[in-house]
Design a protein around this motif. Sequence first.
Motif, PDB file in Angstrom:
ATOM      1  N   MET A   1     -14.611  10.221  11.361  1.00  3.15           N
ATOM      2  CA  MET A   1     -14.648   8.958  12.128  1.00  3.15           C
ATOM      3  C   MET A   1     -13.276   8.647  12.726  1.00  3.15           C
ATOM      4  N   ILE A   2     -13.222   8.345  13.997  1.00  4.34           N
ATOM      5  CA  ILE A   2     -11.957   7.945  14.619  1.00  4.34           C
ATOM      6  C   ILE A   2     -11.875   6.423  14.587  1.00  4.34           C
ATOM      7  N   ASP A   3     -10.872   5.930  13.852  1.00  2.76           N
ATOM      8  CA  ASP A   3     -10.698   4.483  13.718  1.00  2.76           C
ATOM      9  C   ASP A   3     -10.362   3.850  15.057  1.00  2.76           C
ATOM     10  N   PHE A   4     -10.639   2.549  15.145  1.00  2.64           N
ATOM     11  CA  PHE A   4     -10.224   1.821  16.344  1.00  2.64           C
ATOM     12  C   PHE A   4      -8.725   1.518  16.298  1.00  2.64           C
ATOM     13  N   ASN A   5      -8.235   1.158  15.120  1.00  7.03           N
ATOM     14  CA  ASN A   5      -6.803   0.846  14.966  1.00  7.03           C
ATOM     15  C   ASN A   5      -6.305   1.296  13.597  1.00  7.03           C
ATOM     16  N   ARG A   6      -5.064   1.734  13.556  1.00  4.69           N
ATOM     17  CA  ARG A   6      -4.385   1.979  12.279  1.00  4.69           C
ATOM     18  C   ARG A   6      -2.977   1.418  12.388  1.00  4.69           C
ATOM     19  N   ALA A   7      -2.469   0.826  11.302  1.00  4.67           N
ATOM     20  CA  ALA A   7      -1.121   0.243  11.340  1.00  4.67           C
ATOM     21  C   ALA A   7      -0.103   1.349  11.621  1.00  4.67           C
ATOM     22  N   PRO A   8       0.841   1.106  12.543  1.00  2.00           N
ATOM     23  CA  PRO A   8       1.852   2.126  12.823  1.00  2.00           C
ATOM     24  C   PRO A   8       2.721   2.385  11.595  1.00  2.00           C
ATOM     25  N   TYR A   9       3.022   3.654  11.363  1.00  2.00           N
ATOM     26  CA  TYR A   9       3.883   4.034  10.247  1.00  2.00           C
ATOM     27  C   TYR A   9       4.673   5.267  10.668  1.00  2.00           C
ATOM     28  N   LEU A  10       5.997   5.179  10.584  1.00  2.00           N
ATOM     29  CA  LEU A  10       6.843   6.277  11.038  1.00  2.00           C
ATOM     30  C   LEU A  10       7.303   7.170   9.896  1.00  2.00           C
ATOM     31  N   GLY A  11       7.449   6.588   8.707  1.00  2.00           N
ATOM     32  CA  GLY A  11       7.956   7.339   7.559  1.00  2.00           C
ATOM     33  C   GLY A  11       9.304   6.807   7.098  1.00  2.00           C
ATOM     34  N   THR A  12      10.035   6.156   8.024  1.00  2.00           N
ATOM     35  CA  THR A  12      11.358   5.626   7.672  1.00  2.00           C
ATOM     36  C   THR A  12      11.285   4.232   7.046  1.00  2.00           C
ATOM     37  N   GLU A  13      10.136   3.583   7.149  1.00  2.00           N
ATOM     38  CA  GLU A  13       9.998   2.201   6.665  1.00  2.00           C
ATOM     39  C   GLU A  13      10.371   2.089   5.193  1.00  2.00           C
ATOM     40  N   VAL A  14       9.919   3.091   4.419  1.00  3.82           N
ATOM     41  CA  VAL A  14      10.082   3.014   2.967  1.00  3.82           C
ATOM     42  C   VAL A  14      11.562   3.024   2.558  1.00  3.82           C
ATOM     43  N   GLU A  15      12.393   3.748   3.309  1.00  2.00           N
ATOM     44  CA  GLU A  15      13.850   3.745   3.026  1.00  2.00           C
ATOM     45  C   GLU A  15      14.439   2.345   3.134  1.00  2.00           C
ATOM     46  N   TYR A  16      14.064   1.669   4.241  1.00  2.00           N
ATOM     47  CA  TYR A  16      14.602   0.325   4.460  1.00  2.00           C
ATOM     48  C   TYR A  16      14.051  -0.662   3.443  1.00  2.00           C
ATOM     49  N   MET A  17      12.803  -0.453   3.053  1.00  2.00           N
ATOM     50  CA  MET A  17      12.223  -1.350   2.049  1.00  2.00           C
ATOM     51  C   MET A  17      12.901  -1.150   0.700  1.00  2.00           C
ATOM     52  N   GLN A  18      13.248   0.102   0.401  1.00  2.00           N
ATOM     53  CA  GLN A  18      13.996   0.364  -0.841  1.00  2.00           C
ATOM     54  C   GLN A  18      15.367  -0.307  -0.795  1.00  2.00           C
ATOM     55  N   GLN A  19      15.983  -0.260   0.397  1.00  2.00           N
ATOM     56  CA  GLN A  19      17.277  -0.941   0.559  1.00  2.00           C
ATOM     57  C   GLN A  19      17.130  -2.447   0.323  1.00  2.00           C
TER      58      GLN A  19
END
Length: 376
Positions: A1-19
């Motif tokens: 199934m191809i979703d209509f929308n998915r939240a954008p995620y780059l991979g770098t978010e988690v680093e900043y959240m850890q900070q």
Amino acid sequence: MIDFNRAPYLGTEVEYMQQAIANAKLCGDGPFTKKCSQLMKEQFGTKHVLLTTSCTHALEMAAFLCDLKPGDEVIMPSYTFVSTADAFVLQGAKIVFVDVHPETMNIDETKIEAAITERTKVIVPVHYAGVACEMDTIMAIAKKYNLKVVEDAAQGVNAWYKGRALGTIGDFGCYSFHETKNYTMGEGGALLFQDDAYLERAEILREKGTNRSKFFRGQIDKYTWVGYGSSYLPSDMNAAYLYAQLLEMDKINDKRRQIFDYYYEHLAVLEEKGYLARPYVPDYAVHNGHMFYVRVKDLETRTDLIRYMKEKGVLCVFHYIPLHSAPAGKQYGTFHGEDVYTTKESECLMRLPMYYSLSMDDVKYVTDCLLEYYGE
Ligand SMILES: *Cc1c(COP(=O)(O)O)cnc(C)c1O
């Protein structure tokens, strides 16, 4: 199934959240909130920007700052999200809806002037799909009648009108960072304005009616309750997620534009044969690939097409039910002039999958399904 929308995620978010966690500063106006604000000031050329918990809340703050009295009138399109109207209804305002241009689904600026009365205080252009409204005309009307302009730029982050960022042209601009938007923090938004005179009140409104923002800057030595307000500050944890996305703004924008261009180019044949219309982007606008929609012949065709696409494993969705036809819309608003396009076009519009992580193979598949439906 191809979703209509998915939240954008780059991979770098988690680093900043850890900070953010390491900073042990998770409340509002922490280091990442400041970084996001600074970045937006530079990228979009806005003098002031306050990160908020949603675009709905940014609109509410703007409505407060417009100083409305019960019975004042606010002009906006009926083809929009409920928050555009709700923010002003909370101030006791009466909503006056005007028709849209069918090619952009944006407010028809030529119909605004006739809807103005002595009670009119605000015009709210909504930049649908990240395509700019005709702002020069809207600003000229506002100037002539001494009205405020609040841009609902929820979908218009990193989109432009004659070289100016959407949200920076009116008295106030409101952005959304909801997960369905181009850049996200889950739930979030921002209020933009250029006039220094609004800053103090905006900060007080956002900080529970206190002058804590001034206190944090060391301008006063203790803070206190100075007016009415609420809590419109997002957590710095969410701001950390957003910061990662704003840093890669162009990357996300390029991908969305690539998807838009593919749909646009490969569906041209269906427009040539008169089956449907593709989005129209006026020369004055640079859009941000927020959305790709088609306008088909009628409601029956759209219902059938959504069903067909779902059978093929593709989720396509319709959009707003015009506000003036909703129970609250009837209670708090009226439609000025004739509804030539709002209802008719809203019934024909269908959105295709569009998000950062959507693969070009899937974009091709979605396109092929549509072409197949029409026997192409
Ligand atoms: C998404 C959206 C909103 C609301 O944004 P939130 O951040 O979810 O409050 C308001 N207006 C328009 C046009 C939108 O698309």
